[in-house]
Design an enzyme around this catalytic site. Sequence first.
Site, PDB file in Angstrom:
ATOM      1  N   ARG A 216       3.367 -34.877  24.284  1.00  0.00           N
ATOM      2  CA  ARG A 216       2.916 -36.265  24.146  1.00  0.00           C
ATOM      3  C   ARG A 216       2.569 -36.925  25.463  1.00  0.00           C
ATOM      4  O   ARG A 216       1.652 -37.748  25.526  1.00  0.00           O
ATOM      5  CB  ARG A 216       3.998 -37.068  23.441  1.00  0.00           C
TER       6      ARG A 216
ATOM      7  N   GLN B 156       9.105 -42.403  26.162  1.00  0.00           N
ATOM      8  CA  GLN B 156       7.959 -41.677  25.606  1.00  0.00           C
ATOM      9  C   GLN B 156       6.948 -42.633  24.990  1.00  0.00           C
ATOM     10  O   GLN B 156       7.308 -43.511  24.224  1.00  0.00           O
ATOM     11  CB  GLN B 156       8.440 -40.708  24.526  1.00  0.00           C
TER      12      GLN B 156
ATOM     13  N   ASP C 244      20.484 -52.022  21.572  1.00  0.00           N
ATOM     14  CA  ASP C 244      21.777 -52.685  21.843  1.00  0.00           C
ATOM     15  C   ASP C 244      22.803 -51.737  22.441  1.00  0.00           C
ATOM     16  O   ASP C 244      23.541 -52.108  23.354  1.00  0.00           O
ATOM     17  CB  ASP C 244      22.370 -53.237  20.535  1.00  0.00           C
TER      18      ASP C 244
ATOM     19  N   GLU D  29       2.280 -37.209  14.590  1.00  0.00           N
ATOM     20  CA  GLU D  29       1.709 -36.054  15.277  1.00  0.00           C
ATOM     21  C   GLU D  29       1.344 -34.954  14.276  1.00  0.00           C
ATOM     22  O   GLU D  29       0.517 -34.079  14.549  1.00  0.00           O
ATOM     23  CB  GLU D  29       2.748 -35.533  16.271  1.00  0.00           C
TER      24      GLU D  29
ATOM     25  N   HIS E 207       3.913 -42.582  22.465  1.00  0.00           N
ATOM     26  CA  HIS E 207       3.266 -41.722  21.467  1.00  0.00           C
ATOM     27  C   HIS E 207       1.760 -41.917  21.571  1.00  0.00           C
ATOM     28  O   HIS E 207       1.295 -43.051  21.624  1.00  0.00           O
ATOM     29  CB  HIS E 207       3.763 -42.078  20.060  1.00  0.00           C
TER      30      HIS E 207
ATOM     31  N   GLY F 219      22.156 -44.849  11.012  1.00  0.00           N
ATOM     32  CA  GLY F 219      21.022 -43.919  10.958  1.00  0.00           C
ATOM     33  C   GLY F 219      21.536 -42.494  10.797  1.00  0.00           C
ATOM     34  O   GLY F 219      22.715 -42.270  10.459  1.00  0.00           O
TER      35      GLY F 219
ATOM     36  N   PHE G 105       3.507 -28.331  15.938  1.00  0.00           N
ATOM     37  CA  PHE G 105       3.753 -29.628  16.580  1.00  0.00           C
ATOM     38  C   PHE G 105       3.536 -29.469  18.078  1.00  0.00           C
ATOM     39  O   PHE G 105       3.628 -28.353  18.609  1.00  0.00           O
ATOM     40  CB  PHE G 105       5.186 -30.095  16.288  1.00  0.00           C
TER      41      PHE G 105
ATOM     42  N   GLY H 214      26.262 -47.784  13.846  1.00  0.00           N
ATOM     43  CA  GLY H 214      24.933 -47.247  13.543  1.00  0.00           C
ATOM     44  C   GLY H 214      24.947 -46.452  12.256  1.00  0.00           C
ATOM     45  O   GLY H 214      25.753 -45.537  12.089  1.00  0.00           O
TER      46      GLY H 214
ATOM     47  N   HIS I 283       7.478 -45.315  22.173  1.00  0.00           N
ATOM     48  CA  HIS I 283       7.923 -44.634  20.962  1.00  0.00           C
ATOM     49  C   HIS I 283       9.380 -44.199  21.006  1.00  0.00           C
ATOM     50  O   HIS I 283      10.088 -44.289  20.013  1.00  0.00           O
ATOM     51  CB  HIS I 283       7.030 -43.415  20.759  1.00  0.00           C
ATOM     52  N   TYR I 284       9.847 -43.697  22.155  1.00  0.00           N
ATOM     53  CA  TYR I 284      11.158 -43.035  22.149  1.00  0.00           C
ATOM     54  C   TYR I 284      11.844 -43.197  23.502  1.00  0.00           C
ATOM     55  O   TYR I 284      11.199 -43.111  24.547  1.00  0.00           O
ATOM     56  CB  TYR I 284      10.969 -41.543  21.838  1.00  0.00           C
TER      57      TYR I 284
ATOM     58  N   LEU J 172       2.915 -46.062  13.570  1.00  0.00           N
ATOM     59  CA  LEU J 172       2.753 -44.672  13.991  1.00  0.00           C
ATOM     60  C   LEU J 172       1.830 -43.883  13.066  1.00  0.00           C
ATOM     61  O   LEU J 172       1.962 -43.943  11.851  1.00  0.00           O
ATOM     62  CB  LEU J 172       4.121 -43.979  14.030  1.00  0.00           C
TER      63      LEU J 172
ATOM     64  N   ARG K  15      10.288 -35.697  25.482  1.00  0.00           N
ATOM     65  CA  ARG K  15      10.787 -35.080  24.255  1.00  0.00           C
ATOM     66  C   ARG K  15       9.659 -34.394  23.504  1.00  0.00           C
ATOM     67  O   ARG K  15       8.575 -34.949  23.373  1.00  0.00           O
ATOM     68  CB  ARG K  15      11.386 -36.160  23.352  1.00  0.00           C
TER      69      ARG K  15
ATOM     70  N   ASN L 183      12.058 -32.778  17.697  1.00  0.00           N
ATOM     71  CA  ASN L 183      13.364 -32.386  18.252  1.00  0.00           C
ATOM     72  C   ASN L 183      14.398 -33.485  18.116  1.00  0.00           C
ATOM     73  O   ASN L 183      15.597 -33.239  18.274  1.00  0.00           O
ATOM     74  CB  ASN L 183      13.235 -32.025  19.738  1.00  0.00           C
ATOM     75  N   SER L 184      13.943 -34.709  17.845  1.00  0.00           N
ATOM     76  CA  SER L 184      14.881 -35.817  17.852  1.00  0.00           C
ATOM     77  C   SER L 184      15.686 -35.876  16.558  1.00  0.00           C
ATOM     78  O   SER L 184      16.902 -36.113  16.568  1.00  0.00           O
ATOM     79  CB  SER L 184      14.094 -37.097  18.067  1.00  0.00           C
TER      80      SER L 184
ATOM     81  N   GLY M 222       8.018 -33.545  20.032  1.00  0.00           N
ATOM     82  CA  GLY M 222       8.078 -34.106  18.692  1.00  0.00           C
ATOM     83  C   GLY M 222       8.887 -33.199  17.783  1.00  0.00           C
ATOM     84  O   GLY M 222       8.849 -31.977  17.926  1.00  0.00           O
TER      85      GLY M 222
HETATM   86  C1  LIG Z   1       7.809 -44.286  13.588  1.00  0.00           C
HETATM   87  C2  LIG Z   1       8.689 -43.173  14.101  1.00  0.00           C
HETATM   88  C3  LIG Z   1       8.494 -41.871  13.662  1.00  0.00           C
HETATM   89  C4  LIG Z   1       9.300 -40.835  14.129  1.00  0.00           C
HETATM   90  N1  LIG Z   1       9.077 -39.560  13.682  1.00  0.00           N
HETATM   91  C5  LIG Z   1       9.890 -38.557  14.096  1.00  0.00           C
HETATM   92  C6  LIG Z   1       9.716 -37.232  13.597  1.00  0.00           C
HETATM   93  O1  LIG Z   1       8.859 -36.944  12.762  1.00  0.00           O
HETATM   94  N2  LIG Z   1      10.536 -36.259  14.077  1.00  0.00           N
HETATM   95  C7  LIG Z   1      11.527 -36.524  14.980  1.00  0.00           C
HETATM   96  O2  LIG Z   1      12.245 -35.599  15.364  1.00  0.00           O
HETATM   97  N3  LIG Z   1      11.713 -37.772  15.451  1.00  0.00           N
HETATM   98  C8  LIG Z   1      10.933 -38.793  15.024  1.00  0.00           C
HETATM   99  N4  LIG Z   1      11.143 -40.061  15.500  1.00  0.00           N
HETATM  100  C9  LIG Z   1      12.341 -40.332  16.299  1.00  0.00           C
HETATM  101  C10 LIG Z   1      13.590 -40.340  15.394  1.00  0.00           C
HETATM  102  O3  LIG Z   1      13.247 -40.864  14.131  1.00  0.00           O
HETATM  103  C11 LIG Z   1      14.720 -41.179  15.970  1.00  0.00           C
HETATM  104  O4  LIG Z   1      14.944 -40.841  17.306  1.00  0.00           O
HETATM  105  C12 LIG Z   1      16.020 -40.957  15.198  1.00  0.00           C
HETATM  106  O5  LIG Z   1      15.815 -41.086  13.810  1.00  0.00           O
HETATM  107  C13 LIG Z   1      17.084 -41.917  15.662  1.00  0.00           C
HETATM  108  O6  LIG Z   1      18.202 -41.808  14.824  1.00  0.00           O
HETATM  109  P1  LIG Z   1      19.558 -42.518  15.218  1.00  0.00           P
HETATM  110  O7  LIG Z   1      20.519 -42.208  14.132  1.00  0.00           O
HETATM  111  O8  LIG Z   1      19.916 -42.165  16.602  1.00  0.00           O
HETATM  112  O9  LIG Z   1      19.217 -44.082  15.214  1.00  0.00           O
HETATM  113  P2  LIG Z   1      18.549 -45.033  14.120  1.00  0.00           P
HETATM  114  O10 LIG Z   1      18.077 -44.326  12.927  1.00  0.00           O
HETATM  115  O11 LIG Z   1      17.579 -45.879  14.850  1.00  0.00           O
HETATM  116  O12 LIG Z   1      19.771 -45.934  13.635  1.00  0.00           O
HETATM  117  C14 LIG Z   1      20.371 -46.899  14.456  1.00  0.00           C
HETATM  118  C15 LIG Z   1      21.412 -47.652  13.654  1.00  0.00           C
HETATM  119  O13 LIG Z   1      22.161 -48.477  14.521  1.00  0.00           O
HETATM  120  C16 LIG Z   1      22.339 -49.757  13.955  1.00  0.00           C
HETATM  121  N5  LIG Z   1      22.544 -50.692  15.071  1.00  0.00           N
HETATM  122  C17 LIG Z   1      21.833 -50.789  16.218  1.00  0.00           C
HETATM  123  N6  LIG Z   1      22.350 -51.749  17.021  1.00  0.00           N
HETATM  124  C18 LIG Z   1      23.418 -52.268  16.363  1.00  0.00           C
HETATM  125  C19 LIG Z   1      24.359 -53.302  16.654  1.00  0.00           C
HETATM  126  N7  LIG Z   1      24.307 -53.998  17.795  1.00  0.00           N
HETATM  127  N8  LIG Z   1      25.314 -53.576  15.741  1.00  0.00           N
HETATM  128  C20 LIG Z   1      25.372 -52.887  14.567  1.00  0.00           C
HETATM  129  N9  LIG Z   1      24.511 -51.901  14.241  1.00  0.00           N
HETATM  130  C21 LIG Z   1      23.546 -51.603  15.131  1.00  0.00           C
HETATM  131  C22 LIG Z   1      21.078 -49.979  13.139  1.00  0.00           C
HETATM  132  O14 LIG Z   1      21.274 -50.934  12.141  1.00  0.00           O
HETATM  133  C23 LIG Z   1      20.867 -48.574  12.572  1.00  0.00           C
HETATM  134  O15 LIG Z   1      21.620 -48.404  11.407  1.00  0.00           O
HETATM  135  C24 LIG Z   1      10.329 -41.112  15.057  1.00  0.00           C
HETATM  136  C25 LIG Z   1      10.528 -42.403  15.498  1.00  0.00           C
HETATM  137  C26 LIG Z   1       9.708 -43.422  15.049  1.00  0.00           C
HETATM  138  C27 LIG Z   1       9.928 -44.803  15.598  1.00  0.00           C
END
Ligand SMILES: Cc1cc2nc3c(=O)[nH]c(=O)nc-3n(C[C@H](O)[C@H](O)[C@H](O)COP(=O)(O)OP(=O)(O)OC[C@H]3O[C@@H](n4cnc5c(N)ncnc54)[C@H](O)[C@@H]3O)c2cc1C
Length: 561
Positions: free
Chosen positions: A279, A233, A214, A248, A235, A15, A120, A13, A344-345, A245, A379, A383-384, A381
């Site tokens: 939410r 969750q 996954d 919020e 939204h 992210g 928020f 991952g 959403h979450y 989206l 959750r 906090n994630s 908003g």
């Molecule tokens: C539209 C939207 C707006 C949001 N706004 C907010 C906000 O303002 N404030 C807040 O706190 N939260 C917000 N959230 C929630 C928050 O953005 C996410 O919970 C958080 O960013 C998740 O981060 P992460 O690093 O856990 O995963 P992600 O950023 O989703 O990254 C997952 C990674 O895993 C990789 N991956 C997945 N499966 C596999 C696999 N099988 N093999 C290889 N790689 C894989 C993907 O390629 C990616 O790189 C929002 C969510 C959405 C959808």
Amino acid sequence: MEVIGPYDVVVVGGGLAGLRAAIEVKRLGATVLVIAKSHPLRSHSSAAEGGIAAYIEGASDPRDSPLQHAYDTVKGSDWLADQDAVELMTRDAERAIIELEKWGCLFSRDQEGRIARRPFGGHTYPRTRFAADKTGMCLLHTVFERALAEGVEMLYEFYVTDLVSDKERVYGVYGFDLRSGVDYFIKSKAVVMATGGGGLMYKFSTNSYLNSGDGYAIAARAGAKLADMEFIQFHPTALYPTNILITEAARGEGGYLINKEGERFMKRYAPERMELAPRDVVARAIVNEIKEGRGFEGGYVLLDLTHLGEAKIMERLPLVREVAMKFAKVDPVKEPIPVRPAAHYTMGGIKTDLDGATNVKGLFAAGEAACVSVHGANRLGSNSLLETLVFGRRAGMAAAAYAKDRGYMEPPKEAVKEAEARLWAPTTLETGLKFGDLRKKVGEIMWEHVGIERNEEGLKKAVEELTNLYRLTKSLSASGGPGAYELMAAHETINMIMNALATAQAALWRTESRGAHYRIDYPKRDNENWLVHTIMTWKGGWELSKEPVTITRWPPEERKY
Ligand SMILES: Cc1cc2nc3c(=O)[nH]c(=O)nc-3n(C[C@H](O)[C@H](O)[C@H](O)COP(=O)(O)OP(=O)(O)OC[C@H]3O[C@@H](n4cnc5c(N)ncnc54)[C@H](O)[C@@H]3O)c2cc1C
């Protein structure tokens, strides 16, 4: 099959959670490889808009504190969050924000030049820090650049199908390069799952096409426990009809929700907090308005920002305006935006301790893939994003420490063979059953029966239908070879169905209403029987059990807003 490694730590991952973990591993002198099925900058973290919650000394309401933030989070979670994890997160929030700022993240500023904050939902005082309404983009670019500067190795467009494990310990990951179609066994002493959420299993979702969840299915197949998978969750304000989206922050900056009669209906559901109730409360209110005939034709209500004026909208919510104009042909400066709730979450996830460790040796998890648990049944908003940074770092630290203490152990031969066989299975079949057929069905079943309102009859139906779909995945066919995107989609679909089944089964099991899990046949919270986490283990089907919630300071109260 190619074999590479061993690494001390492989992070799945790219992210915020994954990259933050990798930076920490590297800083502690261990070797690390980040793997992502997309380019890291395309991770869903980049789509986060509204902000990241933190108390910051000298830049907060004088009545605010990390403890107040923790209490708000526990109340928001309907008392299902583990309070030790919540306290740890809110205490570490200031450090996490200052670190990002030092790394170059351009937070919006208030008039005195301090890091700005906005209200928020469910937060007593304004404490959500932001970069206009593109916060995730700003954070992810900052953390990605830092990871590059630290020399973190990355492998993009590589899809992980499974962990190599004997259900007690991990030995690395198995997957394939999407461009070449070649499969790899990547050896590693420790693995951090940071694969994000699984909102895609719903027909209406704000999530990106990467969010097939996954990691939940992969970790469960390797023996890891999942927790609280029934809590999804919804939204309240996704754009009608595309489900993009509308953050919020639009309500945080003062937007109103209006029904067909022109009424601010939240006064009936949350008279004190109004549009800034959590939410789950707002989403159910919208559903109820629509059900009672006060929604608009097609099933939506309006989000009115017109009274904020063009200058404020352009400064604080430029993306909201752009999205509304492009995708709904509505200019929020002049007219209200049509919105409805969408998935959403994922509050639940791979069960971890405070350091990201799971019940499988060498396996860690962080971010939306994990359940620490700081969000419980709902959750708050903003906090994630905070969770990804705080617990991503901790998981990185713990994984590095784990790896440094031991040499690499070779896996049992069968474990590698099993992963290899699972990877290629869809390419050996000629049934004609395509992943797309099943994927669409999952979305419909989940939206109809495992959505915002649930009942026994619908949930039983969902479990039955999803069980059938899971059986059908064994005859899913897909082509492999270079550009093996179809094979990835087949595996994603299998994972989505496993996760959907977990959510439906847990929702059927939990005969109460709490946070986002609303059973119309059991509308009350039941602390006597259900102040517990739902634990699921995969044995070819899901097995369910309960584990206690950690309560440090705040016994359950009535949850009113
Ligand atoms: C539209 C939207 C707006 C949001 N706004 C907010 C906000 O303002 N404030 C807040 O706190 N939260 C917000 N959230 C929630 C928050 O953005 C996410 O919970 C958080 O960013 C998740 O981060 P992460 O690093 O856990 O995963 P992600 O950023 O989703 O990254 C997952 C990674 O895993 C990789 N991956 C997945 N499966 C596999 C696999 N099988 N093999 C290889 N790689 C894989 C993907 O390629 C990616 O790189 C929002 C969510 C959405 C959808």
